[in-house]
Design a protein around this motif. Structure first.
Motif, PDB file in Angstrom:
ATOM      1  N   GLY A  78      -2.982   4.313  -1.145  1.00  0.00           N
ATOM      2  CA  GLY A  78      -4.446   3.525  -0.837  1.00  0.00           C
ATOM      3  C   GLY A  78      -5.354   4.337  -0.150  1.00  0.00           C
ATOM      4  O   GLY A  78      -5.377   5.609  -0.062  1.00  0.00           O
ATOM      5  N   ALA A  79      -6.557   3.693   0.298  1.00  0.00           N
ATOM      6  CA  ALA A  79      -7.714   4.507   0.912  1.00  0.00           C
ATOM      7  C   ALA A  79      -7.770   4.328   2.356  1.00  0.00           C
ATOM      8  O   ALA A  79      -8.685   5.061   2.864  1.00  0.00           O
ATOM      9  N   SER A  80      -6.828   3.646   3.054  1.00  0.00           N
ATOM     10  CA  SER A  80      -6.973   3.637   4.364  1.00  0.00           C
ATOM     11  C   SER A  80      -6.537   5.177   5.052  1.00  0.00           C
ATOM     12  O   SER A  80      -5.787   5.732   4.758  1.00  0.00           O
ATOM     13  N   ARG A  81      -7.142   5.266   6.094  1.00  0.00           N
ATOM     14  CA  ARG A  81      -6.874   6.730   6.965  1.00  0.00           C
ATOM     15  C   ARG A  81      -6.848   6.335   8.236  1.00  0.00           C
ATOM     16  O   ARG A  81      -6.411   7.417   8.959  1.00  0.00           O
ATOM     17  N   LEU A  82      -6.581   5.333   8.940  1.00  0.00           N
ATOM     18  CA  LEU A  82      -6.243   5.002  10.380  1.00  0.00           C
ATOM     19  C   LEU A  82      -4.753   5.354  10.293  1.00  0.00           C
ATOM     20  O   LEU A  82      -4.041   5.115   9.536  1.00  0.00           O
ATOM     21  N   PRO A  83      -4.315   5.902  11.331  1.00  0.00           N
ATOM     22  CA  PRO A  83      -2.832   6.059  11.473  1.00  0.00           C
ATOM     23  C   PRO A  83      -1.911   4.984  11.374  1.00  0.00           C
ATOM     24  O   PRO A  83      -0.819   4.951  10.665  1.00  0.00           O
TER      25      PRO A  83
ATOM     26  N   THR B  44      -2.619   2.304   9.599  1.00  0.00           N
ATOM     27  CA  THR B  44      -2.638   1.485   8.384  1.00  0.00           C
ATOM     28  C   THR B  44      -2.686   2.530   7.152  1.00  0.00           C
ATOM     29  O   THR B  44      -2.507   1.930   6.226  1.00  0.00           O
ATOM     30  N   HIS B  45      -2.439   3.724   7.354  1.00  0.00           N
ATOM     31  CA  HIS B  45      -2.496   4.715   6.357  1.00  0.00           C
ATOM     32  C   HIS B  45      -1.222   4.599   5.427  1.00  0.00           C
ATOM     33  O   HIS B  45      -0.284   4.434   6.056  1.00  0.00           O
ATOM     34  N   ALA B  46      -1.262   4.769   4.231  1.00  0.00           N
ATOM     35  CA  ALA B  46      -2.639   4.799   3.367  1.00  0.00           C
ATOM     36  C   ALA B  46      -2.963   3.674   2.835  1.00  0.00           C
ATOM     37  O   ALA B  46      -4.256   3.437   2.307  1.00  0.00           O
ATOM     38  N   PHE B  47      -2.287   2.535   2.644  1.00  0.00           N
ATOM     39  CA  PHE B  47      -2.475   1.453   2.100  1.00  0.00           C
ATOM     40  C   PHE B  47      -2.245   0.162   2.995  1.00  0.00           C
ATOM     41  O   PHE B  47      -1.203  -0.139   3.521  1.00  0.00           O
ATOM     42  N   ASN B  48      -3.499  -0.633   2.852  1.00  0.00           N
ATOM     43  CA  ASN B  48      -3.540  -1.781   3.851  1.00  0.00           C
ATOM     44  C   ASN B  48      -4.187  -2.799   2.861  1.00  0.00           C
ATOM     45  O   ASN B  48      -5.340  -2.805   2.902  1.00  0.00           O
ATOM     46  N   ALA B  49      -3.444  -3.992   2.813  1.00  0.00           N
ATOM     47  CA  ALA B  49      -4.194  -5.228   2.037  1.00  0.00           C
ATOM     48  C   ALA B  49      -4.716  -6.128   3.021  1.00  0.00           C
ATOM     49  O   ALA B  49      -5.250  -7.377   2.530  1.00  0.00           O
ATOM     50  N   GLY B  50      -4.651  -5.886   4.286  1.00  0.00           N
ATOM     51  CA  GLY B  50      -5.039  -7.048   5.310  1.00  0.00           C
ATOM     52  C   GLY B  50      -6.310  -6.847   5.799  1.00  0.00           C
ATOM     53  O   GLY B  50      -6.563  -5.571   6.583  1.00  0.00           O
TER      54      GLY B  50
ATOM     55  N   THR C 188     -12.781  -1.002   2.968  1.00  0.00           N
ATOM     56  CA  THR C 188     -11.557  -0.276   2.950  1.00  0.00           C
ATOM     57  C   THR C 188     -10.413  -1.235   2.278  1.00  0.00           C
ATOM     58  O   THR C 188      -9.784  -0.915   1.366  1.00  0.00           O
ATOM     59  N   VAL C 189     -10.365  -2.337   2.956  1.00  0.00           N
ATOM     60  CA  VAL C 189      -9.343  -3.184   2.417  1.00  0.00           C
ATOM     61  C   VAL C 189      -9.486  -3.677   1.063  1.00  0.00           C
ATOM     62  O   VAL C 189      -8.610  -3.765   0.169  1.00  0.00           O
ATOM     63  N   LYS C 190     -10.731  -4.026   0.462  1.00  0.00           N
ATOM     64  CA  LYS C 190     -10.933  -4.366  -0.795  1.00  0.00           C
ATOM     65  C   LYS C 190     -10.952  -3.483  -1.837  1.00  0.00           C
ATOM     66  O   LYS C 190     -10.407  -3.582  -2.761  1.00  0.00           O
TER      67      LYS C 190
ATOM     68  N   ARG D  78       7.855  -5.914  12.930  1.00  0.00           N
ATOM     69  CA  ARG D  78       8.984  -5.611  13.781  1.00  0.00           C
ATOM     70  C   ARG D  78       8.978  -4.346  14.523  1.00  0.00           C
ATOM     71  O   ARG D  78       9.068  -4.007  16.008  1.00  0.00           O
ATOM     72  N   VAL D  79       8.787  -3.231  13.754  1.00  0.00           N
ATOM     73  CA  VAL D  79       8.899  -1.965  14.209  1.00  0.00           C
ATOM     74  C   VAL D  79       8.026  -1.459  15.105  1.00  0.00           C
ATOM     75  O   VAL D  79       7.785  -0.889  16.154  1.00  0.00           O
ATOM     76  N   THR D  80       6.532  -2.023  14.644  1.00  0.00           N
ATOM     77  CA  THR D  80       5.400  -1.616  15.233  1.00  0.00           C
ATOM     78  C   THR D  80       5.111  -2.495  16.417  1.00  0.00           C
ATOM     79  O   THR D  80       3.940  -2.210  17.201  1.00  0.00           O
ATOM     80  N   GLY D  81       5.542  -3.686  16.625  1.00  0.00           N
ATOM     81  CA  GLY D  81       4.915  -4.732  17.456  1.00  0.00           C
ATOM     82  C   GLY D  81       3.551  -5.254  16.948  1.00  0.00           C
ATOM     83  O   GLY D  81       2.853  -5.659  17.871  1.00  0.00           O
ATOM     84  N   GLY D  82       3.314  -5.164  16.043  1.00  0.00           N
ATOM     85  CA  GLY D  82       2.076  -5.630  15.354  1.00  0.00           C
ATOM     86  C   GLY D  82       1.117  -4.728  15.211  1.00  0.00           C
ATOM     87  O   GLY D  82      -0.104  -5.087  14.611  1.00  0.00           O
ATOM     88  N   MET D  83       0.955  -3.388  15.602  1.00  0.00           N
ATOM     89  CA  MET D  83       0.142  -2.368  15.348  1.00  0.00           C
ATOM     90  C   MET D  83       0.353  -1.686  13.823  1.00  0.00           C
ATOM     91  O   MET D  83       1.025  -0.648  13.902  1.00  0.00           O
ATOM     92  N   ARG D  84      -0.170  -2.344  12.822  1.00  0.00           N
ATOM     93  CA  ARG D  84       0.338  -1.910  11.673  1.00  0.00           C
ATOM     94  C   ARG D  84      -0.793  -2.531  10.454  1.00  0.00           C
ATOM     95  O   ARG D  84      -1.385  -3.594  10.871  1.00  0.00           O
ATOM     96  N   GLY D  85      -0.607  -1.947   9.369  1.00  0.00           N
ATOM     97  CA  GLY D  85      -1.395  -2.549   8.226  1.00  0.00           C
ATOM     98  C   GLY D  85      -0.501  -3.641   7.481  1.00  0.00           C
ATOM     99  O   GLY D  85       0.522  -4.106   8.193  1.00  0.00           O
ATOM    100  N   THR D  86      -0.700  -3.924   6.316  1.00  0.00           N
ATOM    101  CA  THR D  86      -0.118  -5.151   5.606  1.00  0.00           C
ATOM    102  C   THR D  86       0.041  -4.598   4.019  1.00  0.00           C
ATOM    103  O   THR D  86      -1.082  -4.114   3.438  1.00  0.00           O
TER     104      THR D  86
END
Length: 262
Positions: A29-34, A36-42, A51-53, A246-254
């Motif tokens: 995907g186009a996400s570049r944040l650590p 959410t990298h590299a694909f985030n649909a949320g 970026t999500v779109k 579960r692994v990230t405690g919620g700090m993640r993409g989708t």
């Protein structure tokens, strides 16, 4: 059978004329944040809406589908909606009438999306008597699963005339990593019976481990779905390849799972 058409997964169970589908990983995907990298649909995960779109459009491209998306804020329910061309853009560029966790459609050019980060993405396809397809998509966490979202999705597909429905359950957290508490097992037992809870939330070495893919397989079979494909990938085992709440405690993409009629 699932196969990896990097960076997405596909299932032979969903092969049907005029139907496209894909289960995303966190790659391509186009996400570049650590986180959410590299694909985030949320949305509301740190990426800009644009970026999500863009990511969703990329995923549709992998599936060979238009980006005429229907999505929704997900609420861990068993609510499923029948949608058509009038609903295109909901959850992406316009508001939804009410949140839900699944969709079905028999309309060409409409792409359904559900989003997950450990929950089970379920995509389904069936054919009417005239051979035209009906498709469905469901977001199945343990709550929605126990409430019967798989049953409701199949019911509505049949309402649209679908026969010989097939289903595929994409990458999700597996019992190896999904340790849960006794309260969760009681809630599942209250909704689906003690036998169901015992089968899918067994105890091992004094701990409880839940199998949401297994729960949904049983419910899909109860609904009359005979061919069910299950991806054996655990999202929590491979956080570099999948977003895992579960692994990230919620700090993640989708991740996203899409299906539609071309």
């Amino acid at each position: 059978m699932f196969w990896n058409d990097y960076p997405v997964w596909r299932s032979t169970a969903l092969n049907a004329d005029g139907v496209g589908h894909a289960f995303s990983t966190r790659a391509g995907g186009a996400s570049r944040l650590p986180h959410t990298h590299a694909f985030n649909a949320g949305f509301m995960r740190g990426d800009s809406d644009e970026t999500v779109k863009t990511n969703i459009k990329i995923l549709c491209g992998y599936a060979g589908l238009s980006d005429n998306i229907v999505g929704t804020p997900q609420v861990h329910s068993a609510d499923v909606r029948i949608v058509n061309a009038e609903n295109i853009g909901e959850g992406i560029t316009k508001d939804v009438p009410y949140p839900c966790d699944g969709f079905v459609t028999d309309t060409k050019g409409v792409t359904l999306i559900v989003r997950v980060a450990d929950c089970a993405p379920i995509l389904l396809v069936g054919k009417k008597e005239d051979g035209s397809p009906v498709v469905g998509a469901a977001h199945a966490g343990w709550r929605g699963t126990a409430k019967g979202i798989a049953l409701e999705t199949v019911r509505l597909m049949k309402e649209l005339g679908a026969l010989e429905i097939k289903a595929a359950i994409g990458p999700c957290i597996k019992p190896c990593c999904y340790e849960v508490g006794p309260g969760m097992k009681k809630d599942v037992a209250d909704l689906r019976g003690e036998g169901f809870a015992e089968r899918h939330i067994p105890e091992k070495d004094g701990k409880l481990y839940a199998d949401i893919a297994g729960m949904n397989v049983e419910l899909l079979r109860e609904a009359g779905v005979e061919e069910i494909d299950v991806c054996d990938e655990c999202t929590a085992c491979k956080p570099w390849l999948y977003h895992s709440h579960r692994v990230t405690g919620g700090m993640r993409g989708t991740m996203g799972a899409v299906i539609g009629i071309k």
